[in-house]
Every structure is written in structure tokens, then in C-alpha cells.
Scaffold this active site. Sequence first.
Site, short mmCIF file in Angstrom:
data_model
loop_
_atom_site.label_atom_id
_atom_site.label_comp_id
_atom_site.label_asym_id
_atom_site.label_seq_id
_atom_site.Cartn_x
_atom_site.Cartn_y
_atom_site.Cartn_z
N LYS A 106 -2.66 -5.18 -3.89
CA LYS A 106 -3.17 -4.70 -2.34
C LYS A 106 -3.77 -5.67 -1.67
O LYS A 106 -4.45 -6.74 -2.20
CB LYS A 106 -4.21 -3.54 -2.87
CG LYS A 106 -3.46 -2.30 -3.56
CD LYS A 106 -4.58 -1.29 -3.75
CE LYS A 106 -4.26 -0.05 -4.57
NZ LYS A 106 -3.40 0.78 -3.45
N ARG A 154 2.34 7.43 -10.45
CA ARG A 154 3.77 8.33 -10.96
C ARG A 154 4.30 7.82 -12.42
O ARG A 154 4.48 8.69 -13.13
CB ARG A 154 4.56 8.26 -9.85
CG ARG A 154 5.23 7.01 -9.69
CD ARG A 154 5.71 7.09 -8.11
NE ARG A 154 4.77 6.91 -7.31
CZ ARG A 154 5.15 6.81 -6.00
NH1 ARG A 154 6.10 7.04 -5.53
NH2 ARG A 154 3.83 6.99 -5.13
#
Length: 486
Positions: free
Chosen positions: A265, A339
Amino acid sequence: MATVHISQGSGFDLSVDLLVVGVYQGEVPEELDRRFKGAIREAVQRDEASFKWLNSWSSYSFGAVQARRVAVLGLGEKGSLGVREWKQVGGHIGQLANEAKAKSLAVMMPETSLAPEETAEFLTEGLLVGSWHFAGYKADPPQQSWQEATLAGWLASAEAGVRRGEIIARAQNFTRDLGFRPSNKLYPELLAQEAVKAGQSHGFSVEVFDENKLAELGMEALLGVGAGSAHPPRLVVMRYQGGGSRTLALVGKGITFDTGGISLKPPLGMEEMKYDMLGAGAVLGAMMAIADLKLPINVVGLMAVAQNMPSGTAYKPGDVVKAFNGKTIEVTNTDAEGRVALSDAVSYAAHLGVDWIVETSTLTGAVVVVLGHEATGLVATDDPLASLVLQASEASGERVWRLPIYPEYKKLYHSDVADMKNSPGRDAGTITAGMIISEFAGNVPYAHLDIAGTAWTPKGPLNNVKNGPTGVMVPTFVKLADMLSR
């Protein structure tokens, strides 16, 4: 610990630091105004006071009542207050008490459109959530000002609402406390330990799967997400036995820090990624409240806990991992780790033979683009379950908005080398993320709640406290369990 009580007597006779009197817009609290010799009505006429929504007028009492100070709080238009608004009123009162450095307060409210027990519940929840703050790690930590609140002039039947409000608020604040903790104070092992302690205190069993157990069960997905960290992942399985033959599974994402892994990130704002465990935190808080309320339903809570870190052992773009149910995932972006981690937890929940699976996670930035910080996104494979989740959220004062599932979306996460890929791109990003996780629920009715925009917000859970974790979904989960138990 702050406490709330019910008194059937008038708040005018209570010796407290602060008396708060609610009044609807266009009205004046007649008895209080008489005691102040018309000063309140005069302040309104001079435009020195307005009782519009959450506007207030305050003064020392000068002996007009037993309280040291008095505040008149505007409630807006009569009949306009629902669950969410009464929580906001409670939160605002808590803030007024803190600002006045009041140790004790009394609250008087006019008749409402809700039952007294319900109003008392939501006021209590608002008081305790809206005025709570994280103690932090300062050498001289700040202290909450007020310690005792009395809802004055209420029927004794409202006591049950106060007790319920206290239980839910404390569970919600516990979740917020976990969220505030930095990742060096709350890595996977420590979050698992918090669940064990909560189970011992509140009456539910807790089983923790360490990295060896995860490997034995074939949970390559959760292991892959945590492979780059010095702190191995954990799957936490909590069981509350409330009775009956039906079981609700609550599943939460518990990434105690998310760097994005190899797909790193940007550094700006990365410190907020300690909040990436708030889905798991909401499940743990809900389990505490459900057990304390002794709801007659069986609930399994699962937390998929890991740190997503870049290192020589981290999972990489292009890797393929196999989840507990045997389905495989091509990792195309290590920053879409939620996920992946949840695939093992959800498939394990389905393996346990539960009747419903409701999962929550700080999953996608896309949900913030769609709904901002005002609502949680819902993706569900089962219409009746989706309807119940929406009803539970509405009854809890938490906003949830359902997004559609169309067959065309499934093509977006097609993989040539595995059963699916974890990051299909920007199109319908929140929807495809929920659909990917649903692949691991089997035939069990499944609902996904994306709290990336609501788990921590610029203004806090009641729009009146500073930035930080909100504890969102704790009230909704408790209400859902209550509804399913009937």
C-alpha cells in the site's frame, strides 16, 4: 465503569452535577422554565436559545433544581426520532456531561413514539457509546468524566431496556477498544487470547487453531495471507449454546495489520490499517453480548486472524492457494487478502453444518466510493437472509444497503489456472469481493457486510466523537440473533 439507572421520580429532585431536559422544537420545558422564572422562554424569544436538533441551552441552576447545572437539549420535530436518533441524543448527552466535567447526571425526556423500554435502551446505548474514549498509552491517561446517569421520570419497566442497552454498548466499546490498539499490541496471537478471555468471562467456548492445526486442516489460504509475518495466523472458533436446533455463524476478518503485502500500500494513512481487524472485533463483541443476553439460539463465531506483511516468506502475486473446502484461488493482488483469509473461515463454518452464515469485513475501498461512511454494503446469496439482515440493521439504527448480484459479475473473477482469482479489478469491486467469499459458503444462506466505510469514520459512531473505530455491526448482529431465535 459508567452506569445507568432508572428513577420514577422527577429529575428536579436529584442532587447531580448535570440535569439534561429534552424538549421538542417549538416547545419550552414549562416546569423548568417556571423554576427559572421565565428565563428559558425569554432566551428563546431573544434568539439566545434554539431547541432545534441537538441545540442546547445551559446554565447553573442557582437553586432552581437540585442539580448543579442544567442543560435543555433540542430534540427536533416531535415524532421524528427513531432508533438512530435516540442513540444520537444519548451520545450527545454523554458529550455534554464530559464537557461539563460532570460526575453524575440525570436525564428527563418527554413522551416518545417508541415504548419506554425501547427509548431507554437506545438512550443508554448512546450515552455509553457516545461518551466512551480509548484510554490510550499515555503516562497520564484521560479519564471519562461522568460515572453515573439516571433516567428520571421513567416507568420501572424501562429498566430492562437500560440493561440491554448497557450490554450492547459495552460489547460495542470493547470492539472499538480492540480496533484502537496498535498492531504491536494486538497481533494474531493476542487477538486470539482476547477471544479466549472473553469466552471465559461471558460464557461461551473458544477453540484456537494455530498454524500447525491450519496446515493439518488444509487451510492454505489463511496460512498464505499470514506467511510474511513473524506472527503466525490463527482461526478462532467460538461457540455459544443458547438452545434450539438452528445455528447462526458469524464470521469476521481479523487482519491485525495490512501493509498490502508484496502489493504494498502507499505509506500515507497506512497506520489506519490496524483497523483491518474490526470485522473479527465485531463478531467477538457480538458473541459477548449474545451470551450476556442469553439469547435462545446457537451461535458460532469465527475470526480469520492474520497479519499481511511483505517479506521473503510472503505469498506473492501469481501464487495459487487451496482453501479448506478444496477450491483454489489465484492470487493476483496480495492486498486483496481479506477474501483469501475468509475463504477458509467461511468454508469451515459451512462444514460445521450451520443454518446461516453472516460475514463482515473491512474489505474494499470501493464500498466507500459507493456509500461513503454512511452505510455498510450488503452482498447476499439468499433473499430471506438479506431481508432479515436489513430488518436487524434498521431496528439497530445501523444503515445497510444491499447491492445486486448478477451472473455477469462471476465472469470477472474467472481464472485460467485456479477456480477463481482474488482480485478481478475495479468493476463492481465490492460486489465481486462478496461473491468470491460466497463461493466458500456452499449451499448455506450467506450474507456479506462490507464495513470498510463504517468500521472507522471521521466523526465516530454517533457523529459526535472524534475519528476512530465505531463498533459497527455489533448491534445488528445481536438483533439478528434475537430475530432468528424466535
